[in-house]
Design an enzyme around this catalytic site. Structure first.
Site, PDB file in Angstrom:
ATOM      1  N   HIS A 103     -49.562  39.553 -93.309  1.00 51.68           N
ATOM      2  CA  HIS A 103     -48.462  40.300 -92.232  1.00 51.68           C
ATOM      3  C   HIS A 103     -48.604  39.464 -91.105  1.00 51.68           C
ATOM      4  O   HIS A 103     -47.587  39.224 -90.060  1.00 51.68           O
ATOM      5  CB  HIS A 103     -49.139  41.449 -91.450  1.00 51.68           C
ATOM      6  N   GLU A 142     -51.721  50.539 -92.374  1.00 49.47           N
ATOM      7  CA  GLU A 142     -53.022  49.964 -92.120  1.00 49.47           C
ATOM      8  C   GLU A 142     -54.231  51.549 -92.895  1.00 49.47           C
ATOM      9  O   GLU A 142     -54.148  52.324 -92.633  1.00 49.47           O
ATOM     10  CB  GLU A 142     -53.120  50.693 -90.476  1.00 49.47           C
ATOM     11  N   GLU A 180     -46.450  50.829 -88.997  1.00 47.03           N
ATOM     12  CA  GLU A 180     -47.457  50.054 -89.824  1.00 47.03           C
ATOM     13  C   GLU A 180     -47.838  50.294 -90.788  1.00 47.03           C
ATOM     14  O   GLU A 180     -49.323  51.699 -90.402  1.00 47.03           O
ATOM     15  CB  GLU A 180     -48.582  48.815 -88.860  1.00 47.03           C
ATOM     16  N   TYR A 201     -55.938  42.883 -86.476  1.00 49.25           N
ATOM     17  CA  TYR A 201     -54.817  42.125 -87.684  1.00 49.25           C
ATOM     18  C   TYR A 201     -55.222  41.565 -88.508  1.00 49.25           C
ATOM     19  O   TYR A 201     -54.844  39.871 -88.588  1.00 49.25           O
ATOM     20  CB  TYR A 201     -54.302  41.426 -85.773  1.00 49.25           C
ATOM     21  N   TYR A 213     -45.534  41.903 -74.754  1.00 50.11           N
ATOM     22  CA  TYR A 213     -47.289  41.547 -75.508  1.00 50.11           C
ATOM     23  C   TYR A 213     -47.718  40.366 -75.266  1.00 50.11           C
ATOM     24  O   TYR A 213     -48.695  40.344 -74.569  1.00 50.11           O
ATOM     25  CB  TYR A 213     -46.691  41.400 -76.738  1.00 50.11           C
TER      26      TYR A 213
HETATM   27 MN    MN Z   1     -51.645  47.420 -85.854  1.00 51.41          MN
END
Ligand code: MN
Length: 433
Positions: A140, A207, A205, A135, A250
């Site tokens: 972000h 990445e 996402e 992360y 989460y």
């Molecule tokens: Mn991710």
């Protein structure tokens, strides 16, 4: 030899006898990424991309073109053992392949060992033992944090710990494999109880994927100054996410079913050796930020640890396809928006003695630029769905819809060197079952 050392394989004057290669946006001779491919009707084997073609490494061994000490890894049905070699061996292979594909004297011998990439299937290149997602895209983290916690977007650990979670390797798919819209639990704000059904907030996402090379023994941490030696290469990674499931599940243990239903990777491993010319200094931390703790701080890493890569996300909707329109770019931004270097991620991961293995995959986390034209997910672009984006053909999007294709790309560039790309990371969304 350091991971930022260049040699004759990076020479911008070097060209290939393979037609069209020298103008190829991703795979000129300076790249030579590793992958696992299957020609039509044949079994998978390891190859190296060169322009629009793939060189069959197993066939190179059979033709007596490669040194004996790398025959076995080159004949394998996954790249794991190639990734696990000390970087000196991989560098030697790279020099040899570069010579074979640039020197016209080898043309007659090597030409029959090439396959047209468009006639082949590209697979996930390694047997991925473990997958961890981080992360470290700080913009972000800020953007998403603001949506969940407006007053407190970054938690206090963020600037000390490269935040990550253990993901799921089984559902990592190569580019081109369609994904099924997942079903799961979510709870809308107007209700007290959750319901089960297809996600209404499917997101992508953008990445960078990091392939682990040589591993470490259980209980033996990887010092930050050695972390670069454990990185074999890079790919693009789309960490598909169901934001409604994520919001409901989460806390307290982090992402689970919101993230593990499908992840898409670009199938080519752009090696650490290929990326050597594109190593740059990690940007200085903003005034007032803490320095990394000593076990994550290394001068060479700070001076050479970042990547001169630009990442992009594109969208092609079903209607755009019907109308014959090209994909539109949703965003683009630099990999330097990572608050931690890839070496710091690796050193942190192993700092408690956790063992990494060749072919493990790490995701950096979504890489967003500070401004909207560089946001790496729809959740950020549409501000949590409150401000849908309008596409050139009049369609709007808050989240990804059925029939949409998300396409990620990235290119590395540096003055005095030939730019290289990571290839394409693409997948289309199919309706829920
Ligand atoms: Mn991710």
């Amino acid at each position: 030899m350091s991971w930022w050392t260049t040699d004759e394989t990076h020479d911008p004057a070097r060209t290939s006898w393979v037609e069209g290669t020298d103008t190829h946006p991703d795979f000129p001779i300076q790249n030579l990424p590793l992958g696992l491919f299957a020609p039509a009707g044949q079994e998978a084997r390891i190859g190296i991309a060169i322009g629009a073609m793939i060189l069959d490494l197993r066939a190179c061994v059979a033709a007596g073109l490669l040194e004996a000490d790398i025959h076995r890894p080159c004949q394998s049905d996954s790249v794991n053992s190639l990734l696990g070699l000390a970087s000196g061996h991989r560098r030697a292979l790279r020099r040899r392949i570069s010579a074979l594909l640039s020197d016209p004297a080898y043309r007659d011998l090597v030409s029959p060992l090439l396959h047209r990439a468009s006639d082949c299937t590209l697979h996930v290149p390694a047997r991925i033992g473990d997958y961890t997602d981080f992360y470290v895209g700080i913009h972000h983290a800020n953007n998403v944090g603001k949506q969940f916690r407006p007053d407190n977007p970054l938690l206090p650990n963020y600037k000390y710990v490269p935040i990550g979670y253990h993901g799921r390797a089984s559902s990592i798919c190569a580019s081109g494999v369609p994904l099924r819209r997942p079903s799961g639990q979510s709870r809308t704000p107007d209700r007290d109880t959750p319901s089960f059904g297809p996600t209404a907030r499917l997101d992508y996402e953008l990445e960078l994927g990091v392939w682990i090379g040589a591993g470490n023994a259980l209980g033996a941490p990887i010092p930050i100054r050695e972390a670069g030696d454990h990185i074999a290469g890079f790919c693009l990674l789309n960490d598909w996410s169901a934001r409604d499931f994520q919001a409901w599940e989460y806390q307290p243990l982090g992402p689970f079913l919101a993230k593990n239903f499908h992840s898409t990777i670009s199938p080519w491993i752009v090696t650490a050796e290929a990326m050597a010319p594109f190593r740059i200094a990690q940007p200085a931390r903003p005034e007032g930020d803490p320095a990394p703790l000593p076990h994550l701080l290394d001068t060479a890493d700070q001076n050479h640890g970042a990547l001169a890569l630009t990442l992009e996300a594109h969208l092609l909707t079903a209607r755009m396809r019907e109308e014959g329109l090209a994909a539109i770019r949703l965003s683009h931004g630099p990999a330097t928006s990572m608050y931690w270097t890839v070496q710091q991620i690796v050193a942190h991961h192993a700092s408690n003695g956790c063992n990494l293995n060749p072919g493990d995959l790490l995701g950096t986390g979504t890489i967003s630029a500070p401004t909207r034209d560089g946001f790496g997910s729809l959740m950020e672009l549409s501000v949590g769905g409150r401000e849908p984006i309008t596409l050139p053909n009049g369609e709007t999007r808050s989240f990804v819809e059925d029939g949409d294709e998300i396409i990620l790309r990235a290119r590395a560039h540096a003055d005095g060197f030939v730019a290289i790309g990571l290839g394409e990371c693409r997948a289309m969304v199919m309706p829920a079952h």
